[in-house]
Write a protein that holds these residues in place. Structure first.
Motif, PDB file in Angstrom:
ATOM      1  N   LEU A 258      36.843 114.893 115.946  1.00 24.60           N
ATOM      2  CA  LEU A 258      35.558 114.220 115.766  1.00 24.60           C
ATOM      3  C   LEU A 258      34.627 114.636 116.894  1.00 24.60           C
ATOM      4  CD1 LEU A 258      33.620 111.981 114.670  1.00 24.60           C
ATOM      5  CD2 LEU A 258      34.824 110.394 116.197  1.00 24.60           C
ATOM      6  N   LEU A 259      33.418 115.097 116.526  1.00 23.78           N
ATOM      7  CA  LEU A 259      32.408 115.401 117.529  1.00 23.78           C
ATOM      8  C   LEU A 259      31.560 114.155 117.747  1.00 23.78           C
ATOM      9  CD1 LEU A 259      30.674 117.202 119.362  1.00 23.78           C
ATOM     10  CD2 LEU A 259      29.383 117.897 117.316  1.00 23.78           C
ATOM     11  N   VAL A 260      31.610 113.629 118.960  1.00 22.02           N
ATOM     12  CA  VAL A 260      30.761 112.499 119.340  1.00 22.02           C
ATOM     13  C   VAL A 260      29.614 113.065 120.174  1.00 22.02           C
ATOM     14  CG1 VAL A 260      30.623 110.274 120.498  1.00 22.02           C
ATOM     15  CG2 VAL A 260      32.737 110.944 119.328  1.00 22.02           C
ATOM     16  N   LEU A 261      28.435 113.076 119.598  1.00 24.23           N
ATOM     17  CA  LEU A 261      27.269 113.686 120.227  1.00 24.23           C
ATOM     18  C   LEU A 261      26.378 112.582 120.775  1.00 24.23           C
ATOM     19  CD1 LEU A 261      25.448 116.064 120.861  1.00 24.23           C
ATOM     20  CD2 LEU A 261      24.698 116.085 118.484  1.00 24.23           C
ATOM     21  N   ASP A 262      26.409 112.399 122.088  1.00 21.60           N
ATOM     22  CA  ASP A 262      25.616 111.374 122.768  1.00 21.60           C
ATOM     23  C   ASP A 262      24.285 112.004 123.196  1.00 21.60           C
ATOM     24  OD1 ASP A 262      24.504 109.388 124.295  1.00 21.60           O
ATOM     25  OD2 ASP A 262      26.265 109.051 125.556  1.00 21.60           O
ATOM     26  N   LEU A 263      23.162 111.598 122.573  1.00 22.91           N
ATOM     27  CA  LEU A 263      21.874 112.243 122.790  1.00 22.91           C
ATOM     28  C   LEU A 263      21.172 111.797 124.064  1.00 22.91           C
ATOM     29  CD1 LEU A 263      20.517 112.084 119.138  1.00 22.91           C
ATOM     30  CD2 LEU A 263      21.540 114.047 120.316  1.00 22.91           C
ATOM     31  N   ASP A 264      21.699 110.798 124.740  1.00 22.58           N
ATOM     32  CA  ASP A 264      21.060 110.337 125.971  1.00 22.58           C
ATOM     33  C   ASP A 264      21.050 111.475 126.999  1.00 22.58           C
ATOM     34  OD1 ASP A 264      21.421 108.919 128.860  1.00 22.58           O
ATOM     35  OD2 ASP A 264      20.213 107.673 127.516  1.00 22.58           O
ATOM     36  N   GLY A 265      19.856 111.860 127.458  1.00 19.95           N
ATOM     37  CA  GLY A 265      19.736 112.934 128.437  1.00 19.95           C
ATOM     38  C   GLY A 265      19.350 114.262 127.836  1.00 19.95           C
ATOM     39  N   PHE A 266      19.426 114.415 126.522  1.00 23.08           N
ATOM     40  CA  PHE A 266      19.001 115.649 125.873  1.00 23.08           C
ATOM     41  C   PHE A 266      17.520 115.555 125.518  1.00 23.08           C
ATOM     42  CE2 PHE A 266      23.608 116.024 124.833  1.00 23.08           C
ATOM     43  CZ  PHE A 266      23.815 117.296 125.345  1.00 23.08           C
ATOM     44  N   GLU A 267      16.831 116.706 125.449  1.00 24.06           N
ATOM     45  CA  GLU A 267      15.429 116.792 125.055  1.00 24.06           C
ATOM     46  C   GLU A 267      15.341 117.505 123.716  1.00 24.06           C
ATOM     47  OE1 GLU A 267      12.787 115.534 126.415  1.00 24.06           O
ATOM     48  OE2 GLU A 267      13.778 114.707 128.200  1.00 24.06           O
ATOM     49  N   ILE A 268      14.675 116.867 122.742  1.00 18.93           N
ATOM     50  CA  ILE A 268      14.653 117.433 121.400  1.00 18.93           C
ATOM     51  C   ILE A 268      13.938 118.781 121.368  1.00 18.93           C
ATOM     52  CG2 ILE A 268      12.528 116.247 120.677  1.00 18.93           C
ATOM     53  CD1 ILE A 268      13.905 115.830 117.930  1.00 18.93           C
ATOM     54  N   GLY A 269      12.906 118.942 122.185  1.00 19.29           N
ATOM     55  CA  GLY A 269      12.192 120.207 122.187  1.00 19.29           C
ATOM     56  C   GLY A 269      12.983 121.348 122.797  1.00 19.29           C
ATOM     57  N   ILE A 270      14.003 121.021 123.594  1.00 15.82           N
ATOM     58  CA  ILE A 270      14.795 122.045 124.290  1.00 15.82           C
ATOM     59  C   ILE A 270      16.168 122.216 123.658  1.00 15.82           C
ATOM     60  CG2 ILE A 270      15.834 122.679 126.512  1.00 15.82           C
ATOM     61  CD1 ILE A 270      13.594 121.079 127.872  1.00 15.82           C
ATOM     62  N   ASP A 271      16.805 121.116 123.303  1.00 12.45           N
ATOM     63  CA  ASP A 271      18.226 121.146 122.933  1.00 12.45           C
ATOM     64  C   ASP A 271      18.491 121.067 121.439  1.00 12.45           C
ATOM     65  OD1 ASP A 271      19.082 121.084 125.709  1.00 12.45           O
ATOM     66  OD2 ASP A 271      18.404 119.001 125.721  1.00 12.45           O
ATOM     67  N   LEU A 272      17.466 120.871 120.609  1.00 14.31           N
ATOM     68  CA  LEU A 272      17.714 120.659 119.184  1.00 14.31           C
ATOM     69  C   LEU A 272      18.446 121.820 118.543  1.00 14.31           C
ATOM     70  CD1 LEU A 272      17.420 119.103 116.562  1.00 14.31           C
ATOM     71  CD2 LEU A 272      15.139 120.099 116.288  1.00 14.31           C
ATOM     72  N   ALA A 273      18.031 123.046 118.816  1.00 15.54           N
ATOM     73  CA  ALA A 273      18.643 124.194 118.150  1.00 15.54           C
ATOM     74  C   ALA A 273      20.135 124.298 118.486  1.00 15.54           C
ATOM     75  CB  ALA A 273      17.911 125.476 118.541  1.00 15.54           C
ATOM     76  N   ALA A 274      20.492 124.161 119.765  1.00 14.39           N
ATOM     77  CA  ALA A 274      21.894 124.280 120.165  1.00 14.39           C
ATOM     78  C   ALA A 274      22.734 123.162 119.567  1.00 14.39           C
ATOM     79  CB  ALA A 274      22.010 124.274 121.688  1.00 14.39           C
ATOM     80  N   LEU A 275      22.228 121.920 119.617  1.00 11.60           N
ATOM     81  CA  LEU A 275      22.992 120.814 119.059  1.00 11.60           C
ATOM     82  C   LEU A 275      23.047 120.910 117.534  1.00 11.60           C
ATOM     83  CD1 LEU A 275      21.736 117.844 121.285  1.00 11.60           C
ATOM     84  CD2 LEU A 275      23.710 119.355 121.610  1.00 11.60           C
ATOM     85  N   GLY A 276      21.960 121.379 116.932  1.00 13.13           N
ATOM     86  CA  GLY A 276      21.961 121.547 115.478  1.00 13.13           C
ATOM     87  C   GLY A 276      22.996 122.561 115.024  1.00 13.13           C
ATOM     88  N   GLU A 277      23.158 123.626 115.791  1.00 14.29           N
ATOM     89  CA  GLU A 277      24.183 124.620 115.446  1.00 14.29           C
ATOM     90  C   GLU A 277      25.580 124.023 115.525  1.00 14.29           C
ATOM     91  OE1 GLU A 277      23.593 127.948 117.968  1.00 14.29           O
ATOM     92  OE2 GLU A 277      21.670 128.517 117.073  1.00 14.29           O
ATOM     93  N   LEU A 278      25.791 123.126 116.475  1.00 14.28           N
ATOM     94  CA  LEU A 278      27.091 122.438 116.548  1.00 14.28           C
ATOM     95  C   LEU A 278      27.341 121.639 115.279  1.00 14.28           C
ATOM     96  CD1 LEU A 278      27.512 120.958 120.145  1.00 14.28           C
ATOM     97  CD2 LEU A 278      28.925 122.695 119.026  1.00 14.28           C
ATOM     98  N   VAL A 279      26.313 120.896 114.829  1.00 13.72           N
ATOM     99  CA  VAL A 279      26.459 120.095 113.614  1.00 13.72           C
ATOM    100  C   VAL A 279      26.700 121.004 112.418  1.00 13.72           C
ATOM    101  CG1 VAL A 279      25.274 118.490 112.065  1.00 13.72           C
ATOM    102  CG2 VAL A 279      25.051 118.219 114.544  1.00 13.72           C
ATOM    103  N   ALA A 280      25.941 122.105 112.327  1.00 10.52           N
ATOM    104  CA  ALA A 280      26.101 123.017 111.195  1.00 10.52           C
ATOM    105  C   ALA A 280      27.493 123.635 111.170  1.00 10.52           C
ATOM    106  CB  ALA A 280      25.032 124.104 111.264  1.00 10.52           C
ATOM    107  N   ALA A 281      28.055 123.930 112.359  1.00 17.14           N
ATOM    108  CA  ALA A 281      29.372 124.557 112.421  1.00 17.14           C
ATOM    109  C   ALA A 281      30.505 123.623 112.029  1.00 17.14           C
ATOM    110  CB  ALA A 281      29.614 125.084 113.839  1.00 17.14           C
TER     111      ALA A 281
END
Length: 491
Positions: free
Chosen positions: A57-80
């Motif tokens: 299970l991937l638990v992705l805690d968004l506290d501390g991430f910036e959507i304008g900077i980190d969205l692509a990298a985190l989105g690729e994790l979800v897609a994978a």
């Protein structure tokens, strides 16, 4: 039975957050729920850990991430993940992450902040169920809400333009009450004031007693409005705010007020502005029970926010166009120096008054006057003083005229008065009053000035041109008679 025994099958987990203290706190609170819990500080670390244990299970805690900077990298994790479970821990004031990440793949979410015990309990419930979130709402219901909102915009009329879009806002809020579980809808707009203002609202019968003003004002004593109530927070920050438990706002007065009216969840949707910067306002939806949103629901909500922004912008443009039309009309009909009707508009008004006088068989008088030896004023004192003289004469004349009379600047120092319901005798009296008042007027920077006047009453079959010719002839006789006097036009 232990919490681990409640999980349907052994499960490992990967927890991702950039802050080491937060990773340690999660491990201390929830490690016992997993067969193995590994911690990652960035998307690259998480990808490597998941590659070795793809069923984790991937638990992705968004506290501390910036959507304008980190969205692509985190989105690729979800897609994978390719359907493997993903649980997102999302701050309530950062709910715009949810539709952005759902575009990459299915996921579940919990809204934070959550106390350690609450997080452990919610995560345990999720692990026991371990199914991706499904659409909670009937797709037909979403289509019905969207159609009703579009109809609210299509019904915009002139009344909406006059009230700043309030009519559209009321119809839109009423349409959104059709969303499953919604008991109260409000629309906030940003304006010239320091805070967003409530523009429209609608409530189901069960929530008709909600006094939104009292709720908002009550929260102000504990925290600034923009940091407490989701609708105002969304309007001020431009972020989607999903408060699935009123207590998470950490404002006890607000939580008590919402719960006292049966509200268990509040969603604030920012309305996009015309460009970068502050949003145009926000939609605020209150729910009688907490619910989960899927991708289709979040997409529909985003469309509704766009629709509301378009409706408010349309009303704003209508007001701007109305103001512009008023300004153009003013420039086209008024003399810029004196503020009275200009010659063209005066000719139009005279034609209208002639038609009215003939239709109702009423008398109509026209008075023409100009300043005596006005060129000497300009030569002696200069054109700026000449302008002051013209404005002062116009102001003096307007102060004496009735509301039905019209003062017209027909030339450089030439004026006319269109006097409805006025006979030749009454016109002479009015002209004499004008002559005396202007002669006595105190004009800054200049000696007293005088005017010569001509008066004519409309003949039974006379045209406007003929009337003007006769009154100007009377004015010329007044000039020849020594000026500062009144002459009656001959028939």
């Amino acid at each position: 039975m232990s919490e681990q025994e409640g999980v349907q099958r052994p499960l490992s987990g990967v927890y991702l957050n950039p802050a080491a203290p937060r990773r340690a706190a999660f491990a201390q609170a929830c490690a016992g729920l997993f067969t193995q819990l590994r911690l990652a500080g960035d998307a690259g670390d998480a990808a490597r850990l998941l590659a070795g244990a793809p069923d984790s299970l991937l638990v992705l805690d968004l506290d501390g991430f910036e959507i304008g900077i980190d969205l692509a990298a985190l989105g690729e994790l979800v897609a994978a993940r390719a359907g493997a479970p993903v649980l997102v821990l999302c701050p309530y004031a950062g709910a715009r992450w949810l539709p952005a990440l759902m575009a990459y793949g299915p996921l579940s979410y919990l809204i934070e902040p959550l106390a350690e015990e609450a997080l452990r309990r919610e995560l345990g419930v999720f692990l026991r169920a371990l199914v991706p979130e499904t659409e909670a709402a009937d797709p037909c219901a979403l289509l019905a809400v969207r159609a009703a909102a579009q109809a609210a915009l299509a019904e915009a009329d002139a009344a909406d333009e006059a009230d700043g879009g309030a009519g559209f806002g009321e119809r839109l809020c009423a349409a959104l009450l059709g969303w499953p579980g919604v008991c109260h809808v409000s629309l906030f707009g940003t304006g010239a004031g320091p805070r967003p203002r409530l523009q429209a609202r609608a409530a189901a019968p069960s929530a008709a007693g909600i006094d939104l003003g009292a709720i908002v004002d009550g929260s102000a004593r504990a925290a600034p409005l923009q940091h407490a109530f989701p609708g105002l927070l969304a309007a001020a920050s431009g972020e989607t705010v999903l408060l699935d438990d009123p207590a998470k706002a950490d404002v006890p007065q607000l939580a008590a007020a919402l719960r006292g009216h049966g509200v268990r969840m509040v969603l604030g949707l920012p309305l996009p502005g015309a460009g970068p910067g502050a949003p145009r306002g926000a939609l605020c939806l209150m729910f009688g029970a907490a619910q989960r949103f899927g991708r289709a629901q979040l997409a529909t909500l985003s469309d509704l926010a766009q629709l509301a922004a378009f409706g408010l912008r349309t009303a704003e443009l209508a007001r701007e166009n109305e103001a512009l039309l008023g300004r153009v009309t003013e420039l086209a009909t008024l003399d810029a120096l004196t503020g009275v009707a200009n010659r063209r508009h005066g000719e139009f008004l005279l034609e209208g008054e002639i038609r009215r006088a003939r239709r109702y068989r009423l008398p109509l008088a026209l008075i023409a006057f100009d300043l005596d030896r006005f060129r000497n004023v300009n030569d002696a004192y200069g054109h700026p003083v000449g302008d002051i003289v013209l404005r002062s004469v116009a102001a003096t004349a307007r102060a004496l005229l009735r509301s039905s009379d019209v003062l017209v600047r027909s030339g450089g120092e030439d004026f006319q008065v269109i006097a409805p319901h006025t006979s030749a005798v009454d016109g002479l009296r009015m002209a004499e009053k004008l002559r005396a008042a202007i002669a006595d007027a105190v004009i800054p920077g200049c000696d007293h000035v005088t005017v010569s006047l001509g008066v004519a009453q409309l003949g039974e079959t006379e045209s406007a041109d003929s009337l003007v010719v006769r009154v100007n002839a009377a004015l010329a006789r007044a000039k020849r008679a020594g000026r500062n006097c009144v002459e009656l036009a001959m028939q």
